[in-house]
Motif scaffolding. Structure first.
Motif, mmCIF file in Angstrom:
data_model
loop_
_atom_site.group_PDB
_atom_site.id
_atom_site.type_symbol
_atom_site.label_atom_id
_atom_site.label_comp_id
_atom_site.label_asym_id
_atom_site.label_seq_id
_atom_site.Cartn_x
_atom_site.Cartn_y
_atom_site.Cartn_z
ATOM 1 N N LEU A 168 0.454 -0.825 0.133
ATOM 2 C CA LEU A 168 -0.076 -0.012 0.033
ATOM 3 C C LEU A 168 0.761 1.090 -0.428
ATOM 4 C CD1 LEU A 168 -3.178 1.170 0.136
ATOM 5 C CD2 LEU A 168 -2.569 0.830 2.803
ATOM 6 N N ALA A 169 2.103 1.231 0.701
ATOM 7 C CA ALA A 169 2.820 2.653 0.831
ATOM 8 C C ALA A 169 3.532 2.831 -0.829
ATOM 9 C CB ALA A 169 4.140 2.894 2.001
ATOM 10 N N ASP A 170 3.874 1.658 -0.823
ATOM 11 C CA ASP A 170 4.968 2.118 -2.129
ATOM 12 C C ASP A 170 3.483 2.351 -3.069
ATOM 13 O OD1 ASP A 170 7.079 0.656 -1.992
ATOM 14 O OD2 ASP A 170 6.374 -1.574 -2.798
ATOM 15 N N ARG A 171 2.321 2.735 -3.137
ATOM 16 C CA ARG A 171 1.090 3.395 -4.580
ATOM 17 C C ARG A 171 0.564 4.821 -3.755
ATOM 18 N NH1 ARG A 171 -2.068 -1.631 -3.441
ATOM 19 N NH2 ARG A 171 -3.450 -0.320 -2.412
ATOM 20 N N ALA A 172 1.768 5.585 -2.682
ATOM 21 C CA ALA A 172 2.139 6.024 -2.242
ATOM 22 C C ALA A 172 1.694 7.610 -3.273
ATOM 23 C CB ALA A 172 2.491 6.778 -0.671
ATOM 24 N N PRO A 173 3.292 6.739 -4.203
ATOM 25 C CA PRO A 173 3.613 8.613 -5.504
ATOM 26 C C PRO A 173 2.040 8.684 -5.817
ATOM 27 C CG PRO A 173 5.426 6.433 -5.328
ATOM 28 C CD PRO A 173 4.199 6.101 -3.976
ATOM 29 N N THR A 174 1.168 7.619 -6.242
ATOM 30 C CA THR A 174 -0.113 7.791 -7.300
ATOM 31 C C THR A 174 -1.387 8.010 -6.286
ATOM 32 O OG1 THR A 174 -0.055 5.125 -7.425
ATOM 33 C CG2 THR A 174 1.216 6.695 -9.460
ATOM 34 N N ALA A 175 -1.171 8.124 -5.545
ATOM 35 C CA ALA A 175 -2.412 7.702 -4.059
ATOM 36 C C ALA A 175 -1.994 9.181 -3.557
ATOM 37 C CB ALA A 175 -2.569 6.829 -3.151
ATOM 38 N N LEU A 176 -1.700 9.683 -3.005
ATOM 39 C CA LEU A 176 -1.158 10.381 -1.799
ATOM 40 C C LEU A 176 -0.380 11.916 -2.357
ATOM 41 C CD1 LEU A 176 0.067 9.405 1.710
ATOM 42 C CD2 LEU A 176 -2.470 9.201 0.185
ATOM 43 N N GLU A 177 -1.294 13.527 -2.395
ATOM 44 C CA GLU A 177 -0.481 13.888 -2.919
ATOM 45 C C GLU A 177 -0.103 15.190 -2.254
ATOM 46 O OE1 GLU A 177 1.569 15.813 -5.043
ATOM 47 O OE2 GLU A 177 0.903 14.911 -6.982
ATOM 48 N N LEU A 178 0.373 15.808 -1.905
ATOM 49 C CA LEU A 178 0.935 17.306 -1.308
ATOM 50 C C LEU A 178 -0.005 18.471 -2.112
ATOM 51 C CD1 LEU A 178 1.625 19.401 1.396
ATOM 52 C CD2 LEU A 178 4.148 19.019 0.222
ATOM 53 N N VAL A 179 -1.060 19.042 -1.730
ATOM 54 C CA VAL A 179 -1.981 19.947 -2.951
ATOM 55 C C VAL A 179 -1.294 21.420 -1.731
ATOM 56 C CG1 VAL A 179 -3.478 18.929 -4.019
ATOM 57 C CG2 VAL A 179 -4.413 19.396 -1.561
ATOM 58 N N GLY A 180 -1.491 22.004 -0.918
ATOM 59 C CA GLY A 180 -0.973 22.858 0.092
ATOM 60 C C GLY A 180 -0.622 22.960 1.013
#
Length: 246
Positions: A168-180
């Motif tokens: 699950l953590a390996d998918r962070a680049p496509t699952a989580l984004e810092l938008v502000g």
């Protein structure tokens, strides 16, 4: 099983905090538990809370002084075994000397079962970070990096519940984004003349995909913290708002 513990206490004498309050809280729990027996699990302490807000002493050289009778809340995530040791210790002697002298007046315990909720879609989460620091191959990461956040949460989950969430953590680049974000960097005196670089402030995260699991992990992270030195209360944050977008 792990539990969230909250101890209400008052200081019995003047209390001057020149270093990080989380180090004092960690010392409080460790001292109290060890009066019964050695703890078997990890202690994830929080900063000291006064008037419902964290005491950010030691941040950029800040100090806080409190008069006798000042009321505090001391929080930690403990194993249920260690929580029972704590209750036995405080029942026998409510006074604990841990940098400041605390008199415990009440204890609340709630389970932290670690259940990961299901649910897919998209969400946005507003988070307020207290002093936090991540590391990446020996380098300081002084902003709320989604990747470092994900791997820290997955590591903690494995330590507490024995379940590997690396996939699950390996998918962070496509699952989580810092938008502000609106964060500041500084240094924190964690005690014994040790200073560590940290960031603190607010961030907005967008979540896509396994929203239920990520929100469950983020809520657990409010109890455990993320990044380095979680035992002494670094990496704590508060989820301020969750918006389900899809």
């Amino acid at each position: 099983m792990v539990v969230a513990v909250s101890v209400k206490a008052r200081v019995a004498s003047p209390c001057l905090l020149t270093g990080w309050s989380g180090s004092l809280v960690y010392n409080f729990f460790l001292t109290a538990i060890r009066r019964s027996a050695e703890p078997k699990g990890r202690v994830y302490a929080h900063p000291l809370y006064y008037g419902g807000a964290p005491v950010l002493s030691g941040l950029n050289g800040s100090q806080r002084a409190f008069e006798p009778g000042a009321a505090f809340e001391l929080r930690a995530l403990l194993s249920d075994h260690d929580a029972r040791l704590l209750l036995d210790s405080l029942a026998a002697e409510p006074r604990v000397e841990a940098g400041c002298v605390f008199e415990a007046v009440g204890v609340d315990i709630a389970p932290a079962d670690g259940k990961l909720e299901e649910g897919h879609g998209m969400a946005a989460v507003d988070v307020a970070f207290y002093p936090t620091a991540f590391m990446f191959h020996g380098r300081d990461v002084l902003y709320p990096s989604p990747q470092r956040l994900a791997y820290s949460l997955a590591k903690t989950y494995r330590q507490l519940y024995g379940v590997d969430l690396k996939e699950l953590a390996d998918r962070a680049p496509t699952a989580l984004e810092l938008v502000g974000m609106r964060v500041r960097t500084g240094w924190l005196n964690i005690g014994e003349a040790r200073k560590v670089p940290v960031f603190h402030g607010r961030a907005r995260l967008a979540i896509y995909g396994d929203v239920g699991k990520w929100l469950s992990l983020l809520k657990l992270g409010e109890l455990t913290g993320v990044g380095i030195s979680r035992a002494i209360g670094l990496g704590k944050y508060r989820i301020e708002k969750v918006e389900i977008l899809i």
